[in-house]
Design a protein around this motif. Structure first.
Motif, PDB file in Angstrom:
ATOM      1  N   GLY A 207      18.928   4.369  44.290  1.00  0.00           N
ATOM      2  CA  GLY A 207      18.487   5.207  44.777  1.00  0.00           C
ATOM      3  C   GLY A 207      17.320   5.234  42.639  1.00  0.00           C
ATOM      4  O   GLY A 207      16.411   6.063  42.648  1.00  0.00           O
ATOM      5  N   LEU A 208      17.861   4.304  42.343  1.00  0.00           N
ATOM      6  CA  LEU A 208      17.318   4.855  40.574  1.00  0.00           C
ATOM      7  C   LEU A 208      16.063   4.053  40.864  1.00  0.00           C
ATOM      8  O   LEU A 208      15.184   4.131  39.943  1.00  0.00           O
ATOM      9  N   ILE A 209      15.911   2.328  41.408  1.00  0.00           N
ATOM     10  CA  ILE A 209      15.071   2.189  41.679  1.00  0.00           C
ATOM     11  C   ILE A 209      13.725   2.647  42.641  1.00  0.00           C
ATOM     12  O   ILE A 209      12.274   2.551  41.736  1.00  0.00           O
ATOM     13  N   PRO A 239      20.111  10.487  26.014  1.00  0.00           N
ATOM     14  CA  PRO A 239      19.661  11.694  26.936  1.00  0.00           C
ATOM     15  C   PRO A 239      18.524  11.701  27.336  1.00  0.00           C
ATOM     16  O   PRO A 239      17.413  12.251  26.128  1.00  0.00           O
ATOM     17  N   PHE A 240      17.696  11.529  28.750  1.00  0.00           N
ATOM     18  CA  PHE A 240      17.653  11.394  29.156  1.00  0.00           C
ATOM     19  C   PHE A 240      16.413  12.962  28.779  1.00  0.00           C
ATOM     20  O   PHE A 240      14.729  13.075  28.075  1.00  0.00           O
ATOM     21  N   LEU A 274      20.113   9.339  37.787  1.00  0.00           N
ATOM     22  CA  LEU A 274      18.807   9.780  36.856  1.00  0.00           C
ATOM     23  C   LEU A 274      19.180  11.592  36.664  1.00  0.00           C
ATOM     24  O   LEU A 274      18.186  12.054  37.914  1.00  0.00           O
ATOM     25  N   THR A 275      19.174  12.045  35.615  1.00  0.00           N
ATOM     26  CA  THR A 275      19.631  12.857  35.669  1.00  0.00           C
ATOM     27  C   THR A 275      18.712  13.177  33.810  1.00  0.00           C
ATOM     28  O   THR A 275      19.108  12.656  32.716  1.00  0.00           O
ATOM     29  N   SER A 278      21.305  11.162  31.504  1.00  0.00           N
ATOM     30  CA  SER A 278      20.928  10.099  31.485  1.00  0.00           C
ATOM     31  C   SER A 278      20.665   8.985  30.055  1.00  0.00           C
ATOM     32  O   SER A 278      19.879   9.800  29.043  1.00  0.00           O
ATOM     33  N   THR A 279      21.741   7.688  29.735  1.00  0.00           N
ATOM     34  CA  THR A 279      20.988   7.822  29.082  1.00  0.00           C
ATOM     35  C   THR A 279      19.327   6.115  29.089  1.00  0.00           C
ATOM     36  O   THR A 279      20.091   6.062  29.743  1.00  0.00           O
ATOM     37  N   ILE A 280      19.201   6.983  27.668  1.00  0.00           N
ATOM     38  CA  ILE A 280      17.358   5.617  27.451  1.00  0.00           C
ATOM     39  C   ILE A 280      17.681   5.331  26.424  1.00  0.00           C
ATOM     40  O   ILE A 280      17.925   5.644  25.260  1.00  0.00           O
ATOM     41  N   ARG A 281      16.919   3.771  26.406  1.00  0.00           N
ATOM     42  CA  ARG A 281      16.702   3.391  25.306  1.00  0.00           C
ATOM     43  C   ARG A 281      15.066   2.512  25.511  1.00  0.00           C
ATOM     44  O   ARG A 281      14.545   2.544  26.369  1.00  0.00           O
ATOM     45  N   ARG A 282      14.670   2.118  24.025  1.00  0.00           N
ATOM     46  CA  ARG A 282      13.281   1.413  24.178  1.00  0.00           C
ATOM     47  C   ARG A 282      14.439  -0.270  24.505  1.00  0.00           C
ATOM     48  O   ARG A 282      15.583  -0.996  23.556  1.00  0.00           O
TER      49      ARG A 282
END
Length: 295
Positions: A207-209, A239-240, A274-275, A278-282
């Motif tokens: 689902g993510l890809i 968070p996103f 993805l919501t 969801s945790t996002i980073r560089r």
């Protein structure tokens, strides 16, 4: 049997990396469920000292079929080859063939099942795919039961070591399949390739890809939203929803965030779909092509 390549031992960078991988540094091992070839299957192979000269492969160049001993695979012009067996479409067939577009090669590639289509999409996500050769050659080898033939599903050429891959859901792998996989692993070892049998995907990966792929094509960015996203991500994992809200135009920033996630300039901790939570980073590598699948 071929040893485990370095890719399968690579651990992604980030907090709790042993348990929760990040998408931007994810490896094939992080994403796919790999079939382990049994020792019994390896024992079924007939491998005298000169086996690499006795085992043969057949490659197709245009309409011409060319034979090659396993020991001579390094001499094959891989990029000039075409699938050794034609794809077929019939109304009564059980599998689902088709053509999938890859950004990496900028053209369509054939697949014979939904599982193979997923592999192509995931390989495209690696950001280091150079070419995908479907049904690259026919292998003829010997087992204790006599002569056996096998056509691997894909030979994926990358900016590193090529990958020979078979795709088979774990519930459909029979003992005779395991013998073919064991033979393919030996061939890959001689040729200097990696080998894997992809038997499924880990939770949430498909689902993510698929979600990231919505942003895989080139995007114009007159508002410099990608720069805003990357600058905001400098503050650390967040968070996103928080990340995109910090941009000048949140709705459009979401599309650009997908683009950066696909190209691994941003990373998502793979804990679920993805919501906004969801945790996002560089990405630590800060490279637009920082695919670690094949390293």
């Amino acid at each position: 049997m071929a040893p485990q390549p370095a890719l399968l031992d690579h651990a992604p960078v980030g907090p709790s990396s042993a348990d929760v991988p990040w998408s931007d540094t994810s490896t094939l091992h992080d994403l796919a469920r790999m079939h382990a070839i049994s020792a019994d299957a390896v024992g079924q192979l007939v491998m005298p000292p000169d086996w690499s000269a006795r085992w043969t492969t057949a490659w197709r160049f245009g309409r011409t079929l060319v034979g090659c001993a396993v020991r001579d695979l390094g001499e094959v012009d891989l990029l000039s080859s075409v699938p050794v067996r034609r794809f077929s479409w019939r109304t009564d067939q059980w599998h689902r063939p088709g053509l999938g577009y890859l950004v990496s090669t900028e053209r369509h590639h054939g697949f014979e099942s939904f599982e193979e289509e997923l592999l192509l999409l995931a390989a495209d996500f690696s950001c280091s795919l150079v070419e995908a050769l479907a049904q690259p050659f026919r292998l003829r080898f010997r087992s204790v039961n006599g002569s056996v033939e096998h056509i691997p599903d894909y030979l994926l050429l990358t900016d590193g070591t090529p990958w020979l891959i078979d795709v088979r859901p774990s519930e459909r792998i029979e003992p005779e399949d395991d013998i073919k996989f064991a033979a393919a692993a030996e061939v890959a070892l001689v040729a200097g390739w990696n080998y894997a049998v992809v038997a499924g995907w880990r939770d949430h990966v498909v689902g993510l890809i698929d979600t990231f792929s919505a942003g895989r094509r080139r995007l114009t960015d007159p508002l410099q939203l990608q720069e805003q996203l990357l600058l905001a991500a400098e503050d650390g994992p967040q968070p996103f929803g928080t990340l995109v809200a910090r941009c000048s135009l949140e709705a459009v920033a979401r599309a650009h965030a997908m683009h950066l996630l696909w190209h691994r300039r941003l990373g998502l901790q793979i804990t679920g779909p993805l919501t906004d939570a969801s945790t996002i980073r560089r990405s630590p590598s800060r490279r637009s092509t920082s695919g670690s699948w094949w390293q």
